[in-house]
Design a protein around this motif. Sequence first.
Motif, PDB file in Angstrom:
ATOM      1  N   LEU A  66      14.425 -11.288 -30.217  1.00 40.33           N
ATOM      2  CA  LEU A  66      14.494 -10.081 -29.755  1.00 40.33           C
ATOM      3  C   LEU A  66      15.275  -8.990 -29.969  1.00 40.33           C
ATOM      4  O   LEU A  66      16.235  -8.956 -28.993  1.00 40.33           O
ATOM      5  CB  LEU A  66      13.641  -9.994 -28.210  1.00 40.33           C
ATOM      6  CG  LEU A  66      13.129  -8.660 -27.705  1.00 40.33           C
ATOM      7  CD1 LEU A  66      12.179  -8.318 -28.666  1.00 40.33           C
ATOM      8  CD2 LEU A  66      12.485  -8.867 -26.412  1.00 40.33           C
ATOM      9  N   ALA A  67      15.914  -8.642 -31.336  1.00 36.86           N
ATOM     10  CA  ALA A  67      16.989  -7.833 -31.369  1.00 36.86           C
ATOM     11  C   ALA A  67      16.876  -7.072 -32.444  1.00 36.86           C
ATOM     12  O   ALA A  67      16.355  -7.550 -33.476  1.00 36.86           O
ATOM     13  CB  ALA A  67      18.404  -8.874 -31.262  1.00 36.86           C
ATOM     14  N   GLY A  68      17.703  -5.838 -32.560  1.00 38.46           N
ATOM     15  CA  GLY A  68      17.504  -5.099 -33.938  1.00 38.46           C
ATOM     16  C   GLY A  68      16.414  -4.432 -34.014  1.00 38.46           C
ATOM     17  O   GLY A  68      15.716  -4.263 -33.102  1.00 38.46           O
ATOM     18  N   ARG A  69      16.172  -3.888 -35.328  1.00 32.81           N
ATOM     19  CA  ARG A  69      15.167  -3.228 -35.627  1.00 32.81           C
ATOM     20  C   ARG A  69      14.206  -4.154 -36.387  1.00 32.81           C
ATOM     21  O   ARG A  69      14.423  -4.825 -37.531  1.00 32.81           O
ATOM     22  CB  ARG A  69      15.402  -2.113 -36.645  1.00 32.81           C
ATOM     23  CG  ARG A  69      13.900  -1.315 -37.083  1.00 32.81           C
ATOM     24  CD  ARG A  69      14.292   0.013 -38.068  1.00 32.81           C
ATOM     25  NE  ARG A  69      12.925   0.620 -38.170  1.00 32.81           N
ATOM     26  CZ  ARG A  69      12.903   1.859 -38.938  1.00 32.81           C
ATOM     27  NH1 ARG A  69      14.186   2.293 -39.318  1.00 32.81           N
ATOM     28  NH2 ARG A  69      11.724   2.311 -39.008  1.00 32.81           N
TER      29      ARG A  69
ATOM     30  N   LEU B 133      16.486  -5.781 -39.109  1.00 33.57           N
ATOM     31  CA  LEU B 133      17.420  -5.064 -39.433  1.00 33.57           C
ATOM     32  C   LEU B 133      18.122  -4.180 -38.422  1.00 33.57           C
ATOM     33  O   LEU B 133      17.798  -4.398 -37.371  1.00 33.57           O
ATOM     34  CB  LEU B 133      16.491  -3.849 -40.254  1.00 33.57           C
ATOM     35  CG  LEU B 133      15.621  -4.666 -41.453  1.00 33.57           C
ATOM     36  CD1 LEU B 133      14.614  -3.348 -41.823  1.00 33.57           C
ATOM     37  CD2 LEU B 133      16.331  -4.961 -42.313  1.00 33.57           C
ATOM     38  N   MET B 134      19.149  -3.561 -38.676  1.00 34.06           N
ATOM     39  CA  MET B 134      20.105  -2.673 -37.808  1.00 34.06           C
ATOM     40  C   MET B 134      19.224  -1.420 -37.390  1.00 34.06           C
ATOM     41  O   MET B 134      18.748  -0.908 -38.335  1.00 34.06           O
ATOM     42  CB  MET B 134      21.467  -2.628 -38.228  1.00 34.06           C
ATOM     43  CG  MET B 134      22.478  -3.806 -38.309  1.00 34.06           C
ATOM     44  SD  MET B 134      22.756  -4.466 -36.559  1.00 34.06           S
ATOM     45  CE  MET B 134      21.346  -5.840 -36.624  1.00 34.06           C
ATOM     46  N   PRO B 135      19.583  -1.053 -36.255  1.00 27.36           N
ATOM     47  CA  PRO B 135      18.816   0.273 -35.829  1.00 27.36           C
ATOM     48  C   PRO B 135      19.705   1.560 -37.003  1.00 27.36           C
ATOM     49  O   PRO B 135      20.637   1.245 -37.383  1.00 27.36           O
ATOM     50  CB  PRO B 135      19.444   0.410 -34.280  1.00 27.36           C
ATOM     51  CG  PRO B 135      19.677  -0.840 -33.649  1.00 27.36           C
ATOM     52  CD  PRO B 135      20.062  -1.625 -35.166  1.00 27.36           C
ATOM     53  N   PRO B 136      19.091   2.617 -37.090  1.00 17.81           N
ATOM     54  CA  PRO B 136      19.477   3.515 -37.967  1.00 17.81           C
ATOM     55  C   PRO B 136      20.665   4.088 -37.412  1.00 17.81           C
ATOM     56  O   PRO B 136      20.905   4.149 -36.357  1.00 17.81           O
ATOM     57  CB  PRO B 136      18.387   4.545 -37.830  1.00 17.81           C
ATOM     58  CG  PRO B 136      17.044   4.119 -37.211  1.00 17.81           C
ATOM     59  CD  PRO B 136      17.475   2.683 -36.390  1.00 17.81           C
TER      60      PRO B 136
ATOM     61  N   LEU C  53      13.878 -11.158 -35.303  1.00 18.22           N
ATOM     62  CA  LEU C  53      12.854  -9.857 -35.302  1.00 18.22           C
ATOM     63  C   LEU C  53      12.146  -9.510 -36.519  1.00 18.22           C
ATOM     64  O   LEU C  53      12.650  -8.434 -37.100  1.00 18.22           O
ATOM     65  CB  LEU C  53      13.196  -8.822 -34.288  1.00 18.22           C
ATOM     66  CG  LEU C  53      12.197  -7.775 -33.887  1.00 18.22           C
ATOM     67  CD1 LEU C  53      11.465  -8.407 -32.629  1.00 18.22           C
ATOM     68  CD2 LEU C  53      13.022  -6.552 -33.451  1.00 18.22           C
ATOM     69  N   GLY C  54      11.548 -10.459 -37.112  1.00 16.79           N
ATOM     70  CA  GLY C  54      11.156 -10.256 -38.576  1.00 16.79           C
ATOM     71  C   GLY C  54      10.150 -11.275 -38.926  1.00 16.79           C
ATOM     72  O   GLY C  54       9.964 -12.361 -38.196  1.00 16.79           O
TER      73      GLY C  54
ATOM     74  N   GLY D 154       9.780  -7.235 -45.204  1.00 18.63           N
ATOM     75  CA  GLY D 154      10.766  -6.604 -46.113  1.00 18.63           C
ATOM     76  C   GLY D 154      10.934  -5.259 -46.037  1.00 18.63           C
ATOM     77  O   GLY D 154      12.052  -4.804 -46.619  1.00 18.63           O
ATOM     78  N   ARG D 155      10.259  -4.530 -45.096  1.00 14.60           N
ATOM     79  CA  ARG D 155      10.473  -3.089 -44.890  1.00 14.60           C
ATOM     80  C   ARG D 155      10.893  -2.941 -43.364  1.00 14.60           C
ATOM     81  O   ARG D 155      10.118  -3.516 -42.513  1.00 14.60           O
ATOM     82  CB  ARG D 155       9.253  -2.551 -45.255  1.00 14.60           C
ATOM     83  CG  ARG D 155       8.775  -2.747 -46.486  1.00 14.60           C
ATOM     84  CD  ARG D 155       9.856  -2.203 -47.741  1.00 14.60           C
ATOM     85  NE  ARG D 155       9.250  -2.321 -49.044  1.00 14.60           N
ATOM     86  CZ  ARG D 155       9.446  -3.338 -49.897  1.00 14.60           C
ATOM     87  NH1 ARG D 155      10.242  -4.384 -49.203  1.00 14.60           N
ATOM     88  NH2 ARG D 155       9.020  -3.398 -51.273  1.00 14.60           N
ATOM     89  N   PRO D 156      11.511  -1.648 -43.000  1.00 17.42           N
ATOM     90  CA  PRO D 156      11.944  -1.406 -41.704  1.00 17.42           C
ATOM     91  C   PRO D 156      10.413  -1.332 -41.153  1.00 17.42           C
ATOM     92  O   PRO D 156       9.419  -0.559 -41.572  1.00 17.42           O
ATOM     93  CB  PRO D 156      12.814  -0.189 -41.608  1.00 17.42           C
ATOM     94  CG  PRO D 156      13.429  -0.341 -43.124  1.00 17.42           C
ATOM     95  CD  PRO D 156      12.380  -1.060 -44.147  1.00 17.42           C
ATOM     96  N   PHE D 157      10.257  -1.882 -39.934  1.00 17.95           N
ATOM     97  CA  PHE D 157       8.884  -1.575 -39.104  1.00 17.95           C
ATOM     98  C   PHE D 157       8.985  -0.176 -38.496  1.00 17.95           C
ATOM     99  O   PHE D 157      10.048   0.119 -37.568  1.00 17.95           O
ATOM    100  CB  PHE D 157       8.939  -2.716 -38.052  1.00 17.95           C
ATOM    101  CG  PHE D 157       7.692  -2.739 -37.134  1.00 17.95           C
ATOM    102  CD1 PHE D 157       6.260  -2.865 -37.557  1.00 17.95           C
ATOM    103  CD2 PHE D 157       7.843  -2.514 -35.766  1.00 17.95           C
ATOM    104  CE1 PHE D 157       5.358  -2.736 -36.908  1.00 17.95           C
ATOM    105  CE2 PHE D 157       6.747  -2.398 -34.917  1.00 17.95           C
ATOM    106  CZ  PHE D 157       5.324  -2.620 -35.401  1.00 17.95           C
TER     107      PHE D 157
END
Length: 357
Positions: A280-283, A163-166, A259-260, A288-291
Amino acid sequence: MSDSAELGATIEWFGASTFRLKARGLTIFLDAWLERPKGLPLYLPIDNVDECDYIFISHAHFDHLPGADRLAQRTGAIIVANAEAIHVMREAGVPESQLMAVSGGERIPLFTLTQRQKAFADHTTAGNNQDGLPPRPQQPGPVEPSPALAPIAVHVWPSLHCLMPPGDHRSIPEAIDSGTVYMGSGDYEGTMDITRGLKYGLGGLVKLPHLPSNVGEDMRRFIAYLQDNKTNQCSFYDGGQLLFNFLIGNQTLLWNSHLGGYSGILKEITPRPDVAILGLAGRANLNGRPFDGSAAEFVNQELKWLGEPRKVIWCLHDQGALNPKYTKTDAATAMVERETSSKVTTLSYDTPHAVFE
């Protein structure tokens, strides 16, 4: 311990999550993003690749799939990918016999191009009998050698895109730190945000006859790259992230380009990997949920679930086309080597490295 054939296995990195694996007579590309937008390094032109047996695609995005069609048409390689990527490759003119759609759960014997050609010849002239081994029951589709002849096998598993950072994409910095902690999320944050951003954000810019004056030079080069959609085939929809676990003799190499992942799958994968290549990139995206936590904490947990493979190789952390263009890996490396028995290996570009040591 590895036998001599396994010790001869090498891996080369060409940036992002694109690698070339050579093992047991097979040449395999992991992703195919060799020729990238202007301004990004070019390590290996596709026209310089003369041998390839398989191309494994993690998903259909712009920094993973482009070049796979030209590489397959040049070498005769089989593309193994999700249905979205396979659809794009079919539309690009890759023959059906070189396309293998997967979604996770498949176990596939891998053969050299020479083995596949011989199986076809044997089938045509002698009833599909390879080297005296019992033939595989004939199924619709291309003729394959007996699985007993396969130098390598691969197990395919579903995985997840990061996911993308907030925050608004325009606020994302050029470099992010793997030690940065992200907490909390809205009820519906997830990978649809990336799909919508690519389809309507980048997709909208690609359709414009003239870009706004405030668009920077890097973005202009990237948009020009995407507009050349006959050369750079991809999709704004990832099609479902995949990870691949390669069985090479008594050793196993796992490749998860983002990274998921799903915790249940990561805990249960067998055989356990000896070497893991991890995005190793992003969130991080867990189930399926932001870590909640840092990228470093996620890969630390990921490696524990995988049984602490003895060697870890990061990918997707180097220069990319869009912010964040870089991920600082020091925090992840330090945490993994402090809290697990895994050791991180840093690869040089375009240089063969031993996979199993």
